[in-house]
Design a protein around this motif. Structure first.
Motif, mmCIF file in Angstrom:
data_model
loop_
_atom_site.group_PDB
_atom_site.id
_atom_site.type_symbol
_atom_site.label_atom_id
_atom_site.label_comp_id
_atom_site.label_asym_id
_atom_site.label_seq_id
_atom_site.Cartn_x
_atom_site.Cartn_y
_atom_site.Cartn_z
ATOM 1 N N ARG A 190 2.594 3.008 14.292
ATOM 2 C CA ARG A 190 2.281 4.346 14.061
ATOM 3 C C ARG A 190 3.528 5.012 14.482
ATOM 4 N N ARG A 191 4.383 4.642 15.151
ATOM 5 C CA ARG A 191 5.594 5.657 15.448
ATOM 6 C C ARG A 191 6.550 5.325 14.418
ATOM 7 N N VAL A 192 6.594 4.426 13.784
ATOM 8 C CA VAL A 192 7.526 4.298 12.433
ATOM 9 C C VAL A 192 6.761 5.139 11.485
ATOM 10 N N HIS A 193 5.618 5.116 11.273
ATOM 11 C CA HIS A 193 4.954 6.041 10.258
ATOM 12 C C HIS A 193 5.176 7.406 10.551
ATOM 13 N N GLN A 194 5.219 7.748 11.889
ATOM 14 C CA GLN A 194 5.874 9.246 11.937
ATOM 15 C C GLN A 194 7.073 9.674 11.627
ATOM 16 N N GLU A 195 7.936 8.767 11.170
ATOM 17 C CA GLU A 195 9.239 9.111 10.828
ATOM 18 C C GLU A 195 9.132 9.105 9.181
ATOM 19 N N ASN A 196 7.860 8.836 8.831
ATOM 20 C CA ASN A 196 8.012 8.674 7.265
ATOM 21 C C ASN A 196 8.482 7.242 6.797
ATOM 22 N N ILE A 197 8.407 6.200 7.551
ATOM 23 C CA ILE A 197 8.798 4.997 7.072
ATOM 24 C C ILE A 197 7.734 4.185 7.059
ATOM 25 N N GLU A 216 0.682 -1.166 -0.273
ATOM 26 C CA GLU A 216 0.116 -0.012 0.114
ATOM 27 C C GLU A 216 0.858 1.232 -0.046
ATOM 28 N N PRO A 217 0.269 2.657 -0.606
ATOM 29 C CA PRO A 217 1.269 3.686 -0.627
ATOM 30 C C PRO A 217 1.400 4.239 0.629
ATOM 31 N N PRO A 218 2.223 5.062 0.904
ATOM 32 C CA PRO A 218 2.414 5.706 2.038
ATOM 33 C C PRO A 218 1.098 6.607 2.130
ATOM 34 N N THR A 219 0.804 7.068 3.355
ATOM 35 C CA THR A 219 -0.457 8.173 3.536
ATOM 36 C C THR A 219 0.234 9.603 4.074
ATOM 37 N N PRO A 220 -0.517 10.581 3.679
ATOM 38 C CA PRO A 220 0.161 11.804 4.100
ATOM 39 C C PRO A 220 0.543 11.915 5.597
ATOM 40 N N LEU A 221 1.699 12.367 5.860
ATOM 41 C CA LEU A 221 1.899 12.348 7.537
ATOM 42 C C LEU A 221 0.753 12.992 8.186
ATOM 43 N N SER A 222 0.313 14.007 7.778
ATOM 44 C CA SER A 222 -0.991 14.491 8.719
ATOM 45 C C SER A 222 -1.989 13.494 9.097
ATOM 46 N N GLU A 223 -2.073 12.316 7.915
ATOM 47 C CA GLU A 223 -3.077 11.305 8.202
ATOM 48 C C GLU A 223 -2.601 10.192 9.521
ATOM 49 N N VAL A 224 -1.282 10.527 9.657
ATOM 50 C CA VAL A 224 -0.935 9.182 10.628
ATOM 51 C C VAL A 224 -1.693 9.810 12.146
ATOM 52 N N ARG A 225 -2.247 8.864 12.465
ATOM 53 C CA ARG A 225 -2.804 8.990 14.015
ATOM 54 C C ARG A 225 -2.030 9.590 14.886
ATOM 55 N N ALA A 226 -2.392 10.702 15.585
ATOM 56 C CA ALA A 226 -1.493 11.486 16.433
ATOM 57 C C ALA A 226 -1.332 10.824 17.686
ATOM 58 N N ASP A 227 -2.373 10.189 18.286
ATOM 59 C CA ASP A 227 -2.185 9.657 19.702
ATOM 60 C C ASP A 227 -1.836 8.173 19.926
ATOM 61 N N PRO A 228 -1.439 7.519 20.639
ATOM 62 C CA PRO A 228 -1.133 6.476 21.074
ATOM 63 C C PRO A 228 -2.603 5.408 21.051
ATOM 64 N N TYR A 229 -2.227 4.136 20.604
ATOM 65 C CA TYR A 229 -3.662 3.319 20.739
ATOM 66 C C TYR A 229 -3.745 3.044 22.060
ATOM 67 N N PRO A 230 -5.097 2.945 22.389
ATOM 68 C CA PRO A 230 -5.575 2.971 23.780
ATOM 69 C C PRO A 230 -5.167 1.267 24.192
ATOM 70 N N PHE A 289 15.659 5.779 17.003
ATOM 71 C CA PHE A 289 14.674 6.719 17.432
ATOM 72 C C PHE A 289 14.210 6.228 18.854
ATOM 73 N N ARG A 290 14.313 7.150 19.769
ATOM 74 C CA ARG A 290 14.136 6.593 21.193
ATOM 75 C C ARG A 290 12.521 6.200 21.301
ATOM 76 N N ALA A 291 11.825 7.043 20.353
ATOM 77 C CA ALA A 291 10.262 6.519 20.430
ATOM 78 C C ALA A 291 9.899 5.219 20.061
ATOM 79 N N TRP A 292 10.801 4.651 19.211
ATOM 80 C CA TRP A 292 10.544 3.368 19.097
ATOM 81 C C TRP A 292 11.003 2.196 20.000
#
Ligand code: NHW
Ligand code: EN5
Length: 388
Positions: A159-166, A27-41, A97-100
């Motif tokens: 999600r956190r990987v997507h936030q780095e545009n990967i 599947e193609p990348p989605t725009p970064l603005s569409e990557v979910r901003a908050d952690p999954y519950p 990335f520390r977030a990973w």
């Protein structure tokens, strides 16, 4: 069948027959603005906890979580026992990335109960070099199994990987999931056969006595190849050249630069060992071999608590025959008191395994790519990637 994996961009078992689907991103990348901003519950009793591996207390907790809850063999006789120094090395390569480094803690007690990690890597598939995450150390505490926590961890790291545009990832597992790019076999070379038999790692062969077995696996006291020595910082450029040229032969392999080689291959005591052959005449570096140190806890044995295992990592031969090079690797591993030397049937390893008295293990390792299709998969000998 796979309630979670059916929803993910991975090769689906049902598509296996369809060879019209092209290689590359599923599947193609989605725009970064569409990557979910908050952690999954998470279930209410738990919270996300981004781990700081500089923190010795956190590192101790992570070490303990894995030492008690990580991967076991199919008969639950051994469990991987990655050392704290190894975990630091594995999780902090160039540009990590520390977030990973994602923990889950109990809200009340703050006890670390689950973990998943990613590190960045450039991986080439055919002629396509792709920025990926290498996902490893997925672990859920034994008391919290089968509650569907793993899919939450996997979605969160995604999600956190997507936030780095990967948008792609590589991972291995002992279990079959949709869909392996290849399936490798573990092979084992006894260095300390008596202990391996005592702990149940191996068995006395038919018509074999202990003394014949010990003799069978005997090795010389020191490496045989002239010019065989430890890799040093000054060798990084030469080793990078050797390794890049070699890995170019495989269908899937990492795209290492000098910074990667310095991190992943410069020797670190009890973590990674690297040797090379420097021609005594020309001082050229012609061959290279390496292994990493991953002990296993021995579960329920009165005499031994751990098995010291070396795992074949990256090896390159241009002048010294690969079999001779790996024989020297076995010799130095024996000198350093390893009990067993393990290898997968990846790259050209098939060419020395039987000759050097490795035997097939009972474990398999399946390799996966996330959001990247390789039509029909590849053979283990076409794979140039070793994950820790
Ligand atoms: S493989 C080692 C994994 N760790 C262990 O085996 C340690 C011992 N076991 C455990 O801790 C190296 C638990 O059993 C684990 C599962 C946590 C494994 N990979 O929570 P539920 C890695 O770290 C699926 C992927 O109820 P649980 C690589 C399973 O198929 N999925 O199970 C990690 C099912 O889904 P399904 C796995 O036993 C790669 C669901 O989890 C899996 O309590 C991760 C059940 O969840 C495994 N090893 O916990 C993927 N084991 O669809 C990365 C089970 O079948 C993907 N499952 O219903 C890429 C992400 C990044 C993308 C970026 C673009
Ligand atoms: C990826 N980062 O099953 C990690 N190990 O063969 C996740 N077997 O050690 C994936 N069962 O065959 C990990 N001895 C998947 C692997 C999980 C661990 C695992 C296997 C690999 C293993 C040993 C011990 C078996 C104990 C009973 C084994 C035989 C050795 C023998 C030596 C002499 C010559 C013949 C073979």
């Amino acid at each position: 069948r796979h309630k979670f994996w059916e929803t993910q961009p991975v090769g689906q078992f049902r598509d296996a027959a369809d060879s019209s689907l092209p290689d590359g991103a599923i599947e193609p990348p989605t725009p970064l603005s569409e990557v979910r901003a908050d952690p999954y519950p998470l279930p209410a009793a738990f919270e996300w906890y981004t781990c700081d591996l500089d923190d010795d207390a956190l590192l101790t907790d992570l070490y303990a979580l894995l030492a008690h809850n990580y991967v076991e063999d199919d008969e639950n006789m051994f469990r991987f026992n990655y050392s704290p120094a190894f975990l630091r090395w594995a999780l902090r390569p160039p540009s990590f990335f520390r977030a990973w480094h994602i923990g889950v803690r109990a809200r009340e007690s703050k006890k670390l109960v689950a973990f998943i990690s990613g590190v960045p890597a450039r991986i080439r598939a055919r002629d396509d070099v792709v920025r990926m995450a290498e996902i490893n150390f997925l672990c859920v505490h034994k008391k919290l199994r089968s509650k569907r926590l793993a899919p939450v961890l996997i979605r969160e790291v995604t999600r956190r990987v997507h936030q780095e545009n990967i948008w792609q990832a590589a991972y291995t597992a002992g279990v079959v999931l949709p869909t392996p790019i290849t399936t490798c076999r573990y092979w084992h070379r006894s260095l300390n056969p008596k202990k391996l038999i005592d702990v149940g790692f191996s068995r006395l062969g038919p018509r074999m006595t202990m003394s014949r077995t010990v003799r069978l696996y005997k090795l010389p006291d020191a490496p045989l190849t002239p010019g065989f020595r430890q890799m040093e910082l000054r060798d990084v450029a030469a080793v990078t050249r050797l390794l890049r040229a070699y890995l170019a032969k495989f269908v899937v392999a990492p795209d290492f630069d000098e910074m990667d080689v310095e991190h992943w291959l410069l020797p670190r005591e009890d973590v990674v060992d690297s040797y090379l052959v420097e021609s005594p005449e020309t001082h050229e570096v012609t061959d290279f071999c390496s292994f990493y140190t991953l002990p296993s806890s021995v579960l329920n044995n009165a005499n031994y608590a751990t098995l010291k295992a070396a795992y074949s990592y990256y090896n390159v031969s241009t002048k010294t025959p690969l079999q001779q090079l790996m024989n020297d690797a076995l010799i130095v591993a024996k000198q350093k008191n390893y009990d067993v030397f393990n290898a997968l049937d990846v790259m050209e390893n098939e060419s020395f395994l039987k000759e050097l008295k490795f035997g097939p293990g009972d474990g398999q390792l399946h390799y996966y790519l996330y959001n990247y299709r390789i039509r029909n998969g590849i053979k283990p000998s076409e794979l140039g990637l070793v994950l820790l």
